[in-house]
Design a protein around this motif. Structure first.
Motif, short mmCIF file in Angstrom:
data_model
loop_
_atom_site.label_atom_id
_atom_site.label_comp_id
_atom_site.label_asym_id
_atom_site.label_seq_id
_atom_site.Cartn_x
_atom_site.Cartn_y
_atom_site.Cartn_z
N HIS A 75 0.83 -1.21 0.00
CA HIS A 75 0.00 0.00 0.00
C HIS A 75 0.86 1.26 0.00
O HIS A 75 1.98 1.26 0.53
CB HIS A 75 -0.92 0.01 1.23
N ASP A 76 0.30 2.33 -0.56
CA ASP A 76 1.00 3.62 -0.60
C ASP A 76 0.73 4.35 0.73
O ASP A 76 -0.18 5.16 0.83
CB ASP A 76 0.44 4.41 -1.81
N VAL A 77 1.53 4.03 1.74
CA VAL A 77 1.31 4.59 3.08
C VAL A 77 2.04 5.93 3.21
O VAL A 77 3.22 6.02 2.87
CB VAL A 77 1.82 3.60 4.17
N ILE A 78 1.32 6.95 3.68
CA ILE A 78 1.98 8.23 4.01
C ILE A 78 2.06 8.29 5.52
O ILE A 78 1.04 8.22 6.21
CB ILE A 78 1.18 9.45 3.50
N SER A 79 3.26 8.43 6.06
CA SER A 79 3.38 8.52 7.51
C SER A 79 3.76 9.94 7.91
O SER A 79 4.81 10.45 7.54
CB SER A 79 4.45 7.54 8.00
N LEU A 80 2.85 10.56 8.67
CA LEU A 80 3.12 11.91 9.19
C LEU A 80 3.23 11.84 10.70
O LEU A 80 2.70 12.67 11.43
CB LEU A 80 1.99 12.86 8.77
N THR A 120 -13.09 7.46 19.91
CA THR A 120 -11.95 8.19 20.47
C THR A 120 -10.99 8.64 19.36
O THR A 120 -11.09 8.18 18.22
CB THR A 120 -11.13 7.29 21.42
N ASP A 121 -10.03 9.47 19.75
CA ASP A 121 -9.01 9.90 18.78
C ASP A 121 -8.16 8.72 18.31
O ASP A 121 -7.69 8.70 17.16
CB ASP A 121 -8.15 11.04 19.34
N SER A 122 -7.99 7.71 19.17
CA SER A 122 -7.22 6.52 18.75
C SER A 122 -7.99 5.74 17.70
O SER A 122 -7.39 5.22 16.73
CB SER A 122 -6.92 5.60 19.93
N ASP A 123 -9.33 5.66 17.85
CA ASP A 123 -10.15 5.01 16.80
C ASP A 123 -9.97 5.77 15.49
O ASP A 123 -9.85 5.18 14.42
CB ASP A 123 -11.64 5.05 17.17
N PHE A 124 -9.95 7.11 15.61
CA PHE A 124 -9.82 7.95 14.40
C PHE A 124 -8.51 7.66 13.69
O PHE A 124 -8.47 7.42 12.48
CB PHE A 124 -9.91 9.43 14.79
N THR A 125 -7.39 7.65 14.44
CA THR A 125 -6.08 7.50 13.78
C THR A 125 -5.93 6.09 13.19
O THR A 125 -5.38 5.93 12.11
CB THR A 125 -4.91 7.79 14.74
N GLU A 136 -6.02 2.55 8.40
CA GLU A 136 -6.56 1.36 7.71
C GLU A 136 -7.25 1.73 6.40
O GLU A 136 -7.11 1.02 5.41
CB GLU A 136 -7.57 0.64 8.62
N GLU A 137 -8.02 2.83 6.42
CA GLU A 137 -8.90 3.10 5.27
C GLU A 137 -8.29 4.07 4.25
O GLU A 137 -8.72 4.12 3.11
CB GLU A 137 -10.26 3.61 5.78
N THR A 138 -7.30 4.89 4.69
CA THR A 138 -6.68 5.82 3.72
C THR A 138 -5.17 5.67 3.66
O THR A 138 -4.50 6.40 2.92
CB THR A 138 -7.01 7.29 4.06
N HIS A 139 -4.63 4.79 4.51
CA HIS A 139 -3.18 4.55 4.55
C HIS A 139 -2.40 5.82 4.87
O HIS A 139 -1.35 6.09 4.29
CB HIS A 139 -2.70 3.92 3.24
N THR A 140 -2.95 6.60 5.81
CA THR A 140 -2.29 7.84 6.25
C THR A 140 -2.08 7.77 7.76
O THR A 140 -3.04 7.61 8.52
CB THR A 140 -3.17 9.05 5.89
N GLY A 141 -0.82 7.87 8.17
CA GLY A 141 -0.49 7.71 9.59
C GLY A 141 -0.28 9.05 10.28
O GLY A 141 0.55 9.86 9.85
N VAL A 142 -1.04 9.30 11.35
CA VAL A 142 -0.84 10.47 12.20
C VAL A 142 -0.90 9.96 13.64
O VAL A 142 -1.12 8.77 13.86
CB VAL A 142 -1.94 11.55 11.96
N VAL A 143 -0.70 10.82 14.63
CA VAL A 143 -0.68 10.34 16.02
C VAL A 143 -1.88 10.90 16.79
O VAL A 143 -2.20 12.09 16.64
CB VAL A 143 0.64 10.75 16.73
N GLN A 144 -2.49 10.08 17.61
CA GLN A 144 -3.65 10.52 18.39
C GLN A 144 -3.22 11.47 19.52
O GLN A 144 -2.18 11.28 20.13
CB GLN A 144 -4.41 9.31 18.97
#
Ligand code: PLP
Length: 400
Positions: free
Chosen positions: A31-36, A346-351, A356-364
């Motif tokens: 997957h094309d994962v973007i990690s921020l 929660t914010d953890s559910d959001f992140t 999982e659904e957009t392959h974009t990583g951020v921190v809760q």
């Protein structure tokens, strides 16, 4: 089963580890994962700094270093503070450490033990709670909400101080909110501290050169020199000079505390890599103009992300004054369900759902003691940031 030491049992590693592992797994699946999610400059270490380290190694600077740091580097730190804040400190009161992190560890291990309270304005870098717990002291979080610009309010500080308070941890520009403070705000905090002479302060200035819109860095020692006998100032080369892997930081303060900090350091390490110190010396004593250019690049990235996210339904974004993070509230998205059927309580559910659904990583935000937010690192290219913001906007717009 072996019973390990309580200090390790009560110290939790960053809550972001599970997320990082999942991001790696998704990437491995193609997957094309973007990690921020990383707190690390994307710029390279300046070439002349790398060269200085190389030359030092070739010259034979490869033996055990002086425990507290080389004379040259301690003098350069003192000279830097004089240059930037017009205030003289003694090189002998500077301790060179393995990153700002070890300076914070040294101070907490020197100053606090069971029964002591440490005031942490929240949101805050997760490393503080971890280290306070390791030392056996109690973290006391003081919420500094977005409405207050994430800035510690003097009245809130005063309410949190008890007879057991040992230390206040100040961090502006702040990780994760990007909030910076003015000299006037620090003077107001100093007013409170004058009433409570038993409270020490650690001023974590690690993001001191990442400031926007023409702001200048304000630090407590310069704003309230009369409190110098209980202020320890921490910084390092990691964020300013893009030198996270070199592991060089420092702290300075009254000789009274530098001495036990040196004992902690002597117990755990034999000082800081000699080659790393040569690199840090070159960074501090070389040309500094590129710092303004890098801050300007981070400012442009901030503008891109803040403008994009403020248009996202359910988001409310404070405009950071420094550092390389944006910390929007996502409270308007909570309670909703994603297209993939995930409920966002929660914010953890959001992140996790965003990953999982957009392959974009951020921190809760809860990883920084402020739930209801997410932290986005802007230490990546404008193109990647724009792409990530588009993914976030599409994700949020599809929530029901
Ligand atoms: N302080 C804050 C607020 C940070 O965000 C970090 C790193 O992320 C550190 C200290 C530690 O920096 P280093 O040990 O790399 O100098």
């Amino acid at each position: 089963m072996t019973k390990f030491a309580a200090r390790v049992e009560r110290t939790e590693l960053a809550a972001t580890m599970a997320m990082a592992a999942r991001a790696r797994a998704l990437r491995a699946e193609g997957h094309d994962v973007i990690s921020l999610s990383l707190g690390e400059p994307d710029f390279p270490t300046p070439e002349r700094v790398v060269q200085a380290a190389h030359e030092a190694a070739l010259r034979g600077e490869t033996k055990y270093p002086p425990l507290g740091g080389t004379e040259a580097l301690r003098s350069a730190v003192a000279e830097k503070f004089h240059r930037e804040h017009g205030m003289k400190i003694r090189p002998a009161d500077v301790l060179v450490t393995n990153g700002g992190k070890q300076a914070i560890f040294n101070v907490l291990m020197s100053l606090t033990e069971r029964g002591d309270e440490v005031i942490i304005p929240a949101p805050a870098w997760a490393g503080y709670e971890q280290t306070v717990n390791f030392a056996g002291a109690k973290p006391v979080f003081v919420p500094c909400p977005q409405e207050d610009g994430f800035m510690l309010q003097p009245q809130a500080l005063e309410r949190a101080i008890t007879s057991r308070t040992k230390l206040l941890l100040l961090n502006y520009p702040n990780n994760p909110s990007g909030a910076a403070c003015t000299e006037a705000q620090l003077k107001a905090i100093a007013e409170v501290l004058r009433v409570y002479p038993h409270v020490w302060v650690l001023s974590d200035d690690i993001y001191e050169h990442l400031l926007f819109d023409g702001r200048k860095h304000a630090t407590l020692l310069a704003a309230a020199p009369d409190l110098a006998d209980r202020i320890v100032t921490v910084s390092g080369v990691s964020k300013t000079y893009a030198m996270t892997g070199w592991r060089v930081g420092w702290c300075f303060g009254p000789a009274e505390i530098i001495k036990p900090c040196t004992v902690v350091q002597a117990t755990a390490t034999s000082g800081v890599s000699s080659v790393g110190q040569a690199a840090a010396l070159a960074a501090l004593t070389g040309p500094q103009d590129f710092l303004a250019e890098r801050a300007a690049a981070y400012q442009t990235r901030r503008d891109i992300v803040v403008a994009a996210l403020n248009a996202v339904p359910g988001f409310a974004c404070h405009q950071p004054e420094g550092a390389f993070y944006v910390f929007p509230s996502i409270k308007g998205c909570l309670g909703k369900t994603t297209p993939g059927g995930r409920k966002l309580a929660t914010d953890s559910d959001f992140t996790m759902a965003l990953l999982e659904e957009t392959h974009t990583g951020v921190v809760q935000g809860s990883a920084f003691a402020m739930p209801g937010h997410i932290r986005i690192s802007t230490a990546t290219s404008e193109a990647v940031l724009a792409k990530a913001c588009a993914r976030i906007a599409e994700f949020a717009a599809a929530l029901r």
